[in-house]
Design an enzyme around this catalytic site. Structure first.
Site, PDB file in Angstrom:
ATOM      1  N   ARG A   1       0.946  -1.277  -0.120  1.00  0.00           N
ATOM      2  CA  ARG A   1       0.105   0.184  -0.048  1.00  0.00           C
ATOM      3  C   ARG A   1       0.663   0.898  -0.504  1.00  0.00           C
ATOM      4  O   ARG A   1       1.711   1.553   0.831  1.00  0.00           O
ATOM      5  CB  ARG A   1      -1.445  -0.168   1.226  1.00  0.00           C
ATOM      6  CG  ARG A   1      -1.836   1.041   1.425  1.00  0.00           C
ATOM      7  CD  ARG A   1      -2.758   1.392   0.524  1.00  0.00           C
ATOM      8  NE  ARG A   1      -3.585   2.875   1.223  1.00  0.00           N
ATOM      9  CZ  ARG A   1      -3.410   4.063   0.946  1.00  0.00           C
ATOM     10  NH1 ARG A   1      -2.234   4.350   0.733  1.00  0.00           N
ATOM     11  NH2 ARG A   1      -4.654   4.945   0.797  1.00  0.00           N
TER      12      ARG A   1
ATOM     13  N   GLU B   1     -10.359   5.962  -5.412  1.00  0.00           N
ATOM     14  CA  GLU B   1     -11.536   4.806  -4.511  1.00  0.00           C
ATOM     15  C   GLU B   1     -12.190   3.859  -6.192  1.00  0.00           C
ATOM     16  O   GLU B   1     -13.035   4.988  -7.134  1.00  0.00           O
ATOM     17  CB  GLU B   1     -12.417   4.473  -4.017  1.00  0.00           C
ATOM     18  CG  GLU B   1     -12.312   4.744  -2.650  1.00  0.00           C
ATOM     19  CD  GLU B   1     -10.924   3.695  -1.730  1.00  0.00           C
ATOM     20  OE1 GLU B   1     -11.470   2.478  -2.547  1.00  0.00           O
ATOM     21  OE2 GLU B   1      -9.761   5.026  -1.375  1.00  0.00           O
TER      22      GLU B   1
ATOM     23  N   ARG C   1      -0.688  -5.326   4.641  1.00  0.00           N
ATOM     24  CA  ARG C   1       0.146  -4.703   3.348  1.00  0.00           C
ATOM     25  C   ARG C   1       0.885  -4.232   4.270  1.00  0.00           C
ATOM     26  O   ARG C   1       1.373  -3.231   5.140  1.00  0.00           O
ATOM     27  CB  ARG C   1      -0.973  -4.146   2.426  1.00  0.00           C
ATOM     28  CG  ARG C   1      -2.135  -5.136   1.877  1.00  0.00           C
ATOM     29  CD  ARG C   1      -2.729  -3.648   0.965  1.00  0.00           C
ATOM     30  NE  ARG C   1      -3.551  -3.027   1.654  1.00  0.00           N
ATOM     31  CZ  ARG C   1      -4.699  -1.778   1.711  1.00  0.00           C
ATOM     32  NH1 ARG C   1      -4.635  -1.451   0.435  1.00  0.00           N
ATOM     33  NH2 ARG C   1      -4.681  -0.836   2.667  1.00  0.00           N
TER      34      ARG C   1
END
Length: 180
Positions: free
Chosen positions: A53, A61, A102
């Site tokens: 990330r 998004e 992540r």
């Protein structure tokens, strides 16, 4: 096959994150194999696959289902990131793990900070939460200011712009209302 050094580093990072201690790890060279959206990638290297990330940024998004549209500029953001990193060898400088496991990382291609490049292109904003210890977000804020002033990318929407954080919150509320 995971080497003992990589396994030990991963266990140490997870342990420190669980204790709430920010970690700064140099994860090393990886090849980007997939771009999931404008701020998340999958990479392989050192006999493991990782999700990264991009720390310090928040991209529009993408659609999470057939019936839900993505946020404006989400496709452009994802495609731009793919053009910068897909199938390329990158350096990942890690800052711990997020709540999904992540790696929070700064991705570099040939010394170029890709996180910063996404903001400069107007296809990501500076992440609105607290940055991890050791991450200098001052250049990110400067790049966002310049992209806003130039109305690059998502900033071309002017007053219609909605930050990714606000978009996620509104989408979550509408899902909750639909289940009542």
């Amino acid at each position: 096959m995971i080497t003992a050094q990589v396994l030990a580093r991963s266990i140490l990072a997870l342990f420190l994150v669980l204790l709430g201690v920010p970690t700064l790890l140099h994860a090393g060279q990886f090849k980007i194999t997939r771009v999931l959206d404008g701020d998340t990638v999958t990479a392989v290297g050192h006999d493991i696959e990782i999700k990264v990330r991009l720390v310090g940024i928040d991209a529009p998004e993408t659609s999470k289902g057939k019936r839900e549209p993505g946020q404006p500029f989400s496709d452009k953001s994802q495609k731009h990131l793919a053009a910068l990193v897909l199938n390329k060898m990158v350096d990942v400088k890690g800052y711990g793990l997020d709540r999904y496991g992540r790696i929070l990382g700064v991705v570099h291609v040939n010394g170029e900070n890709i996180n910063l490049e996404m903001i400069k292109a107007g296809l990501a904003e500076v992440y609105r939460g607290d940055p991890p210890r050791g991450l200098d977000v001052a250049p990110f804020h400067q790049a966002e200011k310049q992209a806003r002033e130039a109305k690059r990318g998502m900033w071309s929407q002017g007053s219609k712009y909605v930050s990714p954080k606000e978009w996620r919150t509104a989408r979550g509320k509408s899902r909750w209302i639909q289940t009542i």
